[in-house]
Design a protein around this motif. Structure first.
Motif, PDB file in Angstrom:
ATOM      1  N   PRO A 123       0.805  -1.222   0.000  1.00  0.00           N
ATOM      2  CA  PRO A 123       0.000   0.000   0.000  1.00  0.00           C
ATOM      3  C   PRO A 123       0.842   1.279   0.000  1.00  0.00           C
ATOM      4  N   LEU A 124       1.973   1.267   0.680  1.00  0.00           N
ATOM      5  CA  LEU A 124       2.834   2.451   0.693  1.00  0.00           C
ATOM      6  C   LEU A 124       3.430   2.711  -0.688  1.00  0.00           C
ATOM      7  N   LYS A 125       3.724   1.647  -1.415  1.00  0.00           N
ATOM      8  CA  LYS A 125       4.208   1.808  -2.792  1.00  0.00           C
ATOM      9  C   LYS A 125       3.116   2.438  -3.658  1.00  0.00           C
ATOM     10  N   ALA A 126       1.865   1.952  -3.490  1.00  0.00           N
ATOM     11  CA  ALA A 126       0.743   2.521  -4.236  1.00  0.00           C
ATOM     12  C   ALA A 126       0.513   3.972  -3.831  1.00  0.00           C
ATOM     13  N   ALA A 127       0.671   4.251  -2.533  1.00  0.00           N
ATOM     14  CA  ALA A 127       0.497   5.623  -2.047  1.00  0.00           C
ATOM     15  C   ALA A 127       1.554   6.548  -2.647  1.00  0.00           C
ATOM     16  N   LEU A 153       4.737  10.080   3.603  1.00  0.00           N
ATOM     17  CA  LEU A 153       4.437   8.651   3.678  1.00  0.00           C
ATOM     18  C   LEU A 153       5.183   8.041   4.865  1.00  0.00           C
ATOM     19  N   ARG A 154       4.475   7.202   5.609  1.00  0.00           N
ATOM     20  CA  ARG A 154       5.089   6.666   6.821  1.00  0.00           C
ATOM     21  C   ARG A 154       4.649   5.218   7.042  1.00  0.00           C
ATOM     22  N   LYS A 155       5.602   4.352   7.321  1.00  0.00           N
ATOM     23  CA  LYS A 155       5.269   2.978   7.664  1.00  0.00           C
ATOM     24  C   LYS A 155       4.997   2.903   9.162  1.00  0.00           C
ATOM     25  N   SER A 156       3.803   2.462   9.511  1.00  0.00           N
ATOM     26  CA  SER A 156       3.435   2.446  10.927  1.00  0.00           C
ATOM     27  C   SER A 156       2.366   1.386  11.167  1.00  0.00           C
ATOM     28  N   ASP A 157       2.506   0.681  12.267  1.00  0.00           N
ATOM     29  CA  ASP A 157       1.471  -0.246  12.725  1.00  0.00           C
ATOM     30  C   ASP A 157       0.467   0.578  13.519  1.00  0.00           C
ATOM     31  N   GLY A 158      -0.635   0.938  12.884  1.00  0.00           N
ATOM     32  CA  GLY A 158      -1.594   1.826  13.538  1.00  0.00           C
ATOM     33  C   GLY A 158      -0.974   3.174  13.839  1.00  0.00           C
TER      34      GLY A 158
END
Length: 232
Positions: free
Chosen positions: A55-59, A74-79
Motif C-alpha cells: 500500500p505504501l508503494k501505491a500511495a 508517507l510513513r510505515k506504521s502499525d496503527g
C-alpha cells in the motif's frame, strides 16, 4: 493542480475534515484522501501511513502522480505506533474492521486522545467502534451513511472529550448510532432494515439450537428487534 476523484465513501470521509488541519490517514492504501485534501486546499499537510509496503508503494505512486509530495508524508506504521501525540489535528481510520479500529485507538493511547477529531469508517462491527468510543471518553458528534453499489457504509466522527456516558441504550447507541437516529439521513431506513435482517437470521438459526439459555437469548434478540422496528 490535479485532484483525485473520490468514490462516494471516500468523498464523504474527506468532506468531514476541517479546513487548515494536519491530517493523518491511518491504513491509507492508495493515499487518495490525503492527495485530495492537500491538493484541494483543505489540509495544510497530510501523513499517509500503512503497515504494509505494498500500500505504501501505491500511495507513493499516487502522491507522485498528483504532485503533492511536498505536502503528503508517507510513513510505515502499525496503527499509531510511529506517531507522536499532537502530531495530527485529525485522524482518519477507514476501510478496516471495527474491532481493528478500536484496537488501533486503544494501542494509540495519547496519540489518539491528542487529536481534535477522529473520522472512523468501519467496514464491519460499527457496534464495536461506538462501544469503544463511549467507554473510553470519546463523544460521537456526527455519523453519516455512504452508499457504493449495494453496500452502505458508516462514517463516525468523534472527539476525545473525556466525558462519561450514562443511560446507554444498546440499540440506539451501539447497534444503530444515536446521531443517525437524530438526523435520519438518506438510506437510514434501509440501513435499519439491514440490521433487523441480521438479527432475524440470527434468531432463525437459534430456533434450531438446544442451548440451555436459548429462551433467554431469544427473548433478548426479540426485544432488540422490537426496538429496531420502532425506528422505521
Amino acid at each position: 493542480m490535479k485532484i483525485p476523484k473520490l468514490t462516494p465513501r471516500l468523498a464523504l470521509i474527506a468532506s468531514l475534515v476541517p479546513k487548515d488541519v494536519i491530517v493523518a490517514d491511518i491504513g491509507t492504501d492508495h493515499a487518495y484522501i490525503p492527495a485530495y485534501l492537500v491538493n484541494s486546499g483543505v489540509a495544510k499537510h497530510a501523513i499517509a501511513s500503512d503497515i504494509l509496503d505494498g500500500p505504501l508503494k501505491a500511495a507513493r505512486e499516487t502522491v507522485e502522480h498528483y504532485g503533492c509530495g511536498d505536502k503528503v508524508e508517507l510513513r510505515k506504521s502499525d496503527g499509531l505506533a510511529e506517531f507522536s501525540a499532537g502530531e495530527a489535528d485529525t485522524l482518519i481510520i477507514a476501510g478496516m474492521g471495527g474491532v481493528l479500529i478500536a484496537k488501533i485507538l486503544e494501542n494509540g493511547g495519547d496519540v489518539a486522545k491528542s487529536a481534535k477529531r477522529l473520522i472512523l469508517q468501519p467496514m464491519t462491527a460499527a457496534y464495536e467502534v461506538r462501544k469503544y468510543l463511549h467507554e473510553n471518553g470519546y463523544f460521537i458528534t456526527e455519523e453519516h451513511l455512504a452508499r457504493e453499489g449495494d453496500k452502505l457504509y458508516n462514517v463516525i466522527v468523534a472527539e476525545p472529550r473525556g466525558e462519561k456516558h450514562e443511560n446507554i441504550d444498546e440499540v440506539a447507541d451501539y447497534y444503530v448510532g444515536r446521531r443517525l437516529i437524530e438526523t435520519r439521513p438518506p438510506h437510514f431506513i434501509e440501513y435499519v432494515r439491514k440490521i433487523i435482517n441480521k438479527f432475524e437470521v440470527k434468531l432463525a438459526g437459534l430456533a434450531h439450537s438446544s442451548a440451555e439459555e436459548l429462551d433467554m437469548i431469544i427473548t433478548a434478540i426479540e426485544q432488540i428487534l422490537e426496538n429496531l422496528e420502532g425506528l422505521l
